[in-house]
Design a protein around this motif. Sequence first.
Motif, PDB file in Angstrom:
ATOM      1  N   THR A 369       0.843  -1.191   0.000  1.00  0.00           N
ATOM      2  CA  THR A 369       0.000   0.000   0.000  1.00  0.00           C
ATOM      3  C   THR A 369       0.876   1.238   0.000  1.00  0.00           C
ATOM      4  OG1 THR A 369      -1.748  -1.140   1.240  1.00  0.00           O
ATOM      5  CG2 THR A 369      -1.802   1.267   1.214  1.00  0.00           C
ATOM      6  N   ASP A 370       0.739   2.048  -1.035  1.00  0.00           N
ATOM      7  CA  ASP A 370       1.403   3.346  -1.100  1.00  0.00           C
ATOM      8  C   ASP A 370       0.411   4.440  -0.735  1.00  0.00           C
ATOM      9  OD1 ASP A 370       3.806   2.250  -1.883  1.00  0.00           O
ATOM     10  OD2 ASP A 370       3.405   2.492  -4.028  1.00  0.00           O
ATOM     11  N   VAL A 371       0.929   5.620  -0.418  1.00  0.00           N
ATOM     12  CA  VAL A 371       0.075   6.770  -0.104  1.00  0.00           C
ATOM     13  C   VAL A 371      -0.264   7.502  -1.398  1.00  0.00           C
ATOM     14  CG1 VAL A 371      -0.041   8.992   1.088  1.00  0.00           C
ATOM     15  CG2 VAL A 371       0.992   7.021   2.228  1.00  0.00           C
ATOM     16  N   LEU A 407      -2.422  -8.747   7.453  1.00  0.00           N
ATOM     17  CA  LEU A 407      -2.778  -8.628   6.041  1.00  0.00           C
ATOM     18  C   LEU A 407      -3.651  -7.386   5.917  1.00  0.00           C
ATOM     19  CD1 LEU A 407      -3.591 -12.397   5.381  1.00  0.00           C
ATOM     20  CD2 LEU A 407      -1.436 -11.185   4.936  1.00  0.00           C
ATOM     21  N   SER A 408      -3.061  -6.307   5.471  1.00  0.00           N
ATOM     22  CA  SER A 408      -3.659  -4.973   5.595  1.00  0.00           C
ATOM     23  C   SER A 408      -4.933  -4.800   4.780  1.00  0.00           C
ATOM     24  CB  SER A 408      -2.636  -3.911   5.196  1.00  0.00           C
ATOM     25  OG  SER A 408      -1.478  -4.028   5.994  1.00  0.00           O
ATOM     26  N   GLY A 409      -5.826  -3.962   5.325  1.00  0.00           N
ATOM     27  CA  GLY A 409      -7.140  -3.748   4.741  1.00  0.00           C
ATOM     28  C   GLY A 409      -7.179  -3.207   3.330  1.00  0.00           C
ATOM     29  N   PRO A 410      -6.279  -2.295   2.937  1.00  0.00           N
ATOM     30  CA  PRO A 410      -6.378  -1.738   1.577  1.00  0.00           C
ATOM     31  C   PRO A 410      -6.299  -2.767   0.469  1.00  0.00           C
ATOM     32  CG  PRO A 410      -4.974  -0.350   2.930  1.00  0.00           C
ATOM     33  CD  PRO A 410      -5.292  -1.568   3.751  1.00  0.00           C
ATOM     34  N   LEU A 411      -5.480  -3.825   0.642  1.00  0.00           N
ATOM     35  CA  LEU A 411      -5.375  -4.855  -0.394  1.00  0.00           C
ATOM     36  C   LEU A 411      -4.830  -6.150   0.201  1.00  0.00           C
ATOM     37  CD1 LEU A 411      -5.488  -5.800  -3.336  1.00  0.00           C
ATOM     38  CD2 LEU A 411      -3.186  -4.855  -3.654  1.00  0.00           C
ATOM     39  N   SER A 412      -5.704  -7.144   0.340  1.00  0.00           N
ATOM     40  CA  SER A 412      -5.293  -8.464   0.831  1.00  0.00           C
ATOM     41  C   SER A 412      -6.168  -9.538   0.206  1.00  0.00           C
ATOM     42  CB  SER A 412      -5.397  -8.544   2.356  1.00  0.00           C
ATOM     43  OG  SER A 412      -4.432  -7.727   2.977  1.00  0.00           O
ATOM     44  N   CYS A 413      -5.587 -10.716   0.031  1.00  0.00           N
ATOM     45  CA  CYS A 413      -6.297 -11.834  -0.600  1.00  0.00           C
ATOM     46  C   CYS A 413      -6.322 -13.036   0.340  1.00  0.00           C
ATOM     47  CB  CYS A 413      -5.595 -12.206  -1.908  1.00  0.00           C
ATOM     48  SG  CYS A 413      -6.445 -13.486  -2.869  1.00  0.00           S
ATOM     49  N   TYR A 414      -7.460 -13.738   0.377  1.00  0.00           N
ATOM     50  CA  TYR A 414      -7.639 -14.894   1.258  1.00  0.00           C
ATOM     51  C   TYR A 414      -8.286 -16.046   0.486  1.00  0.00           C
ATOM     52  CZ  TYR A 414      -7.425 -11.204   4.870  1.00  0.00           C
ATOM     53  OH  TYR A 414      -7.073 -10.129   5.648  1.00  0.00           O
ATOM     54  N   ASP A 458       5.189  -7.665  -2.865  1.00  0.00           N
ATOM     55  CA  ASP A 458       5.512  -6.247  -3.039  1.00  0.00           C
ATOM     56  C   ASP A 458       5.069  -5.698  -4.391  1.00  0.00           C
ATOM     57  OD1 ASP A 458       7.035  -3.880  -1.910  1.00  0.00           O
ATOM     58  OD2 ASP A 458       8.102  -4.147  -3.796  1.00  0.00           O
ATOM     59  N   SER A 459       4.990  -6.557  -5.402  1.00  0.00           N
ATOM     60  CA  SER A 459       4.627  -6.098  -6.745  1.00  0.00           C
ATOM     61  C   SER A 459       3.115  -5.936  -6.917  1.00  0.00           C
ATOM     62  CB  SER A 459       5.158  -7.071  -7.793  1.00  0.00           C
ATOM     63  OG  SER A 459       4.760  -8.390  -7.481  1.00  0.00           O
ATOM     64  N   ALA A 460       2.319  -6.380  -5.942  1.00  0.00           N
ATOM     65  CA  ALA A 460       0.860  -6.171  -5.966  1.00  0.00           C
ATOM     66  C   ALA A 460       0.597  -4.838  -5.279  1.00  0.00           C
ATOM     67  CB  ALA A 460       0.146  -7.305  -5.260  1.00  0.00           C
ATOM     68  N   ILE A 461       0.415  -3.792  -6.054  1.00  0.00           N
ATOM     69  CA  ILE A 461       0.441  -2.435  -5.513  1.00  0.00           C
ATOM     70  C   ILE A 461      -0.935  -1.786  -5.567  1.00  0.00           C
ATOM     71  CG2 ILE A 461       1.496  -0.147  -5.718  1.00  0.00           C
ATOM     72  CD1 ILE A 461       3.832  -1.528  -7.179  1.00  0.00           C
ATOM     73  N   CYS A 462      -1.277  -1.139  -4.467  1.00  0.00           N
ATOM     74  CA  CYS A 462      -2.434  -0.244  -4.453  1.00  0.00           C
ATOM     75  C   CYS A 462      -1.995   1.043  -3.759  1.00  0.00           C
ATOM     76  CB  CYS A 462      -3.633  -0.866  -3.738  1.00  0.00           C
ATOM     77  SG  CYS A 462      -3.537  -0.807  -1.935  1.00  0.00           S
ATOM     78  N   SER A 463      -2.777   2.087  -3.899  1.00  0.00           N
ATOM     79  CA  SER A 463      -2.526   3.335  -3.184  1.00  0.00           C
ATOM     80  C   SER A 463      -3.787   3.707  -2.429  1.00  0.00           C
ATOM     81  CB  SER A 463      -2.119   4.450  -4.149  1.00  0.00           C
ATOM     82  OG  SER A 463      -3.126   4.657  -5.132  1.00  0.00           O
ATOM     83  N   THR A 464      -3.628   4.423  -1.339  1.00  0.00           N
ATOM     84  CA  THR A 464      -4.777   4.747  -0.496  1.00  0.00           C
ATOM     85  C   THR A 464      -4.724   6.192  -0.045  1.00  0.00           C
ATOM     86  OG1 THR A 464      -6.070   3.922   1.388  1.00  0.00           O
ATOM     87  CG2 THR A 464      -3.712   4.136   1.719  1.00  0.00           C
ATOM     88  N   ILE A 465      -5.875   6.720   0.334  1.00  0.00           N
ATOM     89  CA  ILE A 465      -5.974   8.077   0.863  1.00  0.00           C
ATOM     90  C   ILE A 465      -5.728   8.015   2.373  1.00  0.00           C
ATOM     91  CG2 ILE A 465      -7.447  10.099   1.154  1.00  0.00           C
ATOM     92  CD1 ILE A 465      -6.736   9.567  -1.744  1.00  0.00           C
ATOM     93  N   VAL A 466      -4.720   8.724   2.840  1.00  0.00           N
ATOM     94  CA  VAL A 466      -4.408   8.740   4.271  1.00  0.00           C
ATOM     95  C   VAL A 466      -4.891  10.055   4.877  1.00  0.00           C
ATOM     96  CG1 VAL A 466      -2.411   7.252   3.930  1.00  0.00           C
ATOM     97  CG2 VAL A 466      -2.102   9.741   3.927  1.00  0.00           C
ATOM     98  N   PRO A 467      -5.048  10.111   6.204  1.00  0.00           N
ATOM     99  CA  PRO A 467      -5.514  11.346   6.846  1.00  0.00           C
ATOM    100  C   PRO A 467      -4.563  12.512   6.576  1.00  0.00           C
ATOM    101  CG  PRO A 467      -5.655   9.502   8.376  1.00  0.00           C
ATOM    102  CD  PRO A 467      -4.905   9.010   7.177  1.00  0.00           C
ATOM    103  N   SER A 468      -5.121  13.648   6.200  1.00  0.00           N
ATOM    104  CA  SER A 468      -4.312  14.854   5.979  1.00  0.00           C
ATOM    105  C   SER A 468      -4.494  15.867   7.094  1.00  0.00           C
ATOM    106  CB  SER A 468      -4.669  15.491   4.628  1.00  0.00           C
ATOM    107  OG  SER A 468      -6.070  15.677   4.500  1.00  0.00           O
ATOM    108  N   LYS A 469      -5.395  15.566   8.043  1.00  0.00           N
ATOM    109  CA  LYS A 469      -5.578  16.412   9.215  1.00  0.00           C
ATOM    110  C   LYS A 469      -4.938  15.728  10.417  1.00  0.00           C
ATOM    111  CE  LYS A 469      -9.916  18.584   7.727  1.00  0.00           C
ATOM    112  NZ  LYS A 469     -11.335  18.814   8.075  1.00  0.00           N
ATOM    113  N   THR A 470      -4.233  16.511  11.221  1.00  0.00           N
ATOM    114  CA  THR A 470      -3.488  15.942  12.340  1.00  0.00           C
ATOM    115  C   THR A 470      -4.400  15.238  13.332  1.00  0.00           C
ATOM    116  OG1 THR A 470      -1.854  17.719  12.108  1.00  0.00           O
ATOM    117  CG2 THR A 470      -1.822  16.457  14.165  1.00  0.00           C
TER     118      THR A 470
END
Length: 623
Positions: A369-371, A407-414, A458-470
């Motif tokens: 997961t990238d930002v 196995l992180s929520g943004p992208l995981s397989c089961y 590592d080659s299975a890539i997604c990006s996600t929106i992270v919090p921008s407010k502190t």
Amino acid sequence: MWKRKKDKPIVEVLTVPREDRRTLSNVPDPEKIRTTVDRRGAKSDAGSGEERDADYLNRIRMLSLRYVADFDVLIVPAGTKRRGGIKGRSSDISSTGLLVSLGERTDRIRVGDRVNIRFRIPPGTMPEGFESSVNTYATAVRTFAREDDGREKAMLAFEFERPLTEYFQRKRWGYSVYMASGMLFVAAAFVMLMRAESVIYFKYNSLLYLYSLIAAAFLLSRYLFGAFYRDVPINPEYTPGVSIIIPCFNEEEWIHRTILSCVNQDYPIDKLEVIVVDDRSTDDSEARIRRVIEMVHQEAERFATRDRLKMHVLERNGGKRVALVKGVEMAKHDLVVFVDSDSFLEPTAIRHLVQPFQDPRMGGVAGRTDVENKFTNAVTKLQTVRYYIAFRIMKAAESWFDSVTCLSGPLSCYRKDLILKHADAWLTQKFLGQPATFGDDRSMTNFILKTHRTAYQDSAICSTIVPSKTNVFLKQQMRWKRSWLRESLRAGTFIWRKEPFMALFFYIGLIVPIAAPVIVLYNLGYVPLVHRVFPGTFLMGLLMMALLMSLAHLLFRKSRLWVFGFVFCLFYEFVLLWQMPVAWVTFWKSTWGTRETPQDIEAKNKKAARKRKNRERKAGLPL
């Protein structure tokens, strides 16, 4: 009376690819109408072997992928000094070329002319690592006119003499690799030298120096095994059936992009379906989902999207776990992929993600997961470095032992049968009598890890929106620490059955963060005040830790954001670290703090009731 000033809305800075005229430009063409590599770099047919090498096609796609751009460009025709150059404005850019808009037509540049072209790519225009100045040669390959606000503008398309990837490799990226790798070696050696000092002084404070030795060994081992990590390579013949489940709650801003990224996968159409489950959103998410699905159905009927893309609305708000289980029950394939509703998949993500399942003992696999909004502000930039190290180093190190603990929520397989096997326990999970409403990914990982292997790709890539407010970021971090404590205690009851070295470092990784606040308080508070000794050694250790994180990011990403590794480490030591003691005494809480779950509403009502009673008490009214 002063009115509280409203927070200024934050505008997220996102890299925006130029839209393709086709909705599903990366999906293999079932009718073989597209017979060549198109301008997006995606080959049409669904061949195999050398004819369709996924890694090669992905590199071609990245070279041709165009991004919306808006920055100044100086074009200097051959034989012209800089002052005589033509000023323009970029319209879009790729690694191989640039489209420039001019205020008016010019006859100074014609198709085939070679020019010197100079510009600076602003952060967020292209993927991380491209934000830099460019001074290169290019050839004009196309001229045309475009009408904009009633005015006709001349458009010039240029092809760079060498792709920007090659240009930066020679100009900056190569030096980044040499500098980062050399400095990483120096930093690691310095850490080991400092730990040698701990051995010498061990007799003076055995507990303190034992912690120091253990923490250093744990940290260095993560980077060592992270460096050894390798992806499971793609087997062109292995394309198992996959069902993607997207749970959605109040995500109207991003859900359309998530759905399109999941459907537009370079994967056989008869082996991929997407199911969106709306958890009774209170915003416009449901209507937005329906509009996107209808658009895909109308524009891509030949890709069988009516059978492969569907949605379901829960009868009542049940939480993320209920939405995911419902999607799994609807799934027709043996592998299920969980994707968060604000995460976006790369076109080859699914093809890479499934490869470890060639091992029948593999139960779950996490992607990277990238930002996505990394350039929005300092809060998102420091998360960018942290996310990359957490996945590329920490999860990669765990994957070396086939025991990824989250196995992180943004992208995981089961495997579907494993999810259904543990569904009831997952849905009814409680901790100290309170329902578990977050930490879904860690919780399910524990169920899977107890009997099966888990891995990272590592080659299975997604990006996600992270919090921008502190404040939102801090609430998220508190929630994560509580779930980490809960699920780590659970994992500790069975992880000892795994590979011994992995189990040892799991328990060390559990003890070190829990004890960290005490150690920091002792070194930065007790020692200077009581013994009048400046904590230089301890601060140097923190610096080396920050240096390892920053240089690892520079080595792999070749990005100017590497300096935010230092920022994150400082922010962690002086802010995030002190959430840990709070998490110790509140880790049974089940409120999110960032969404309206039933537990959040209940907590909000209790807080309002307490405030009302306090006001009545102060006013002398009967309670």
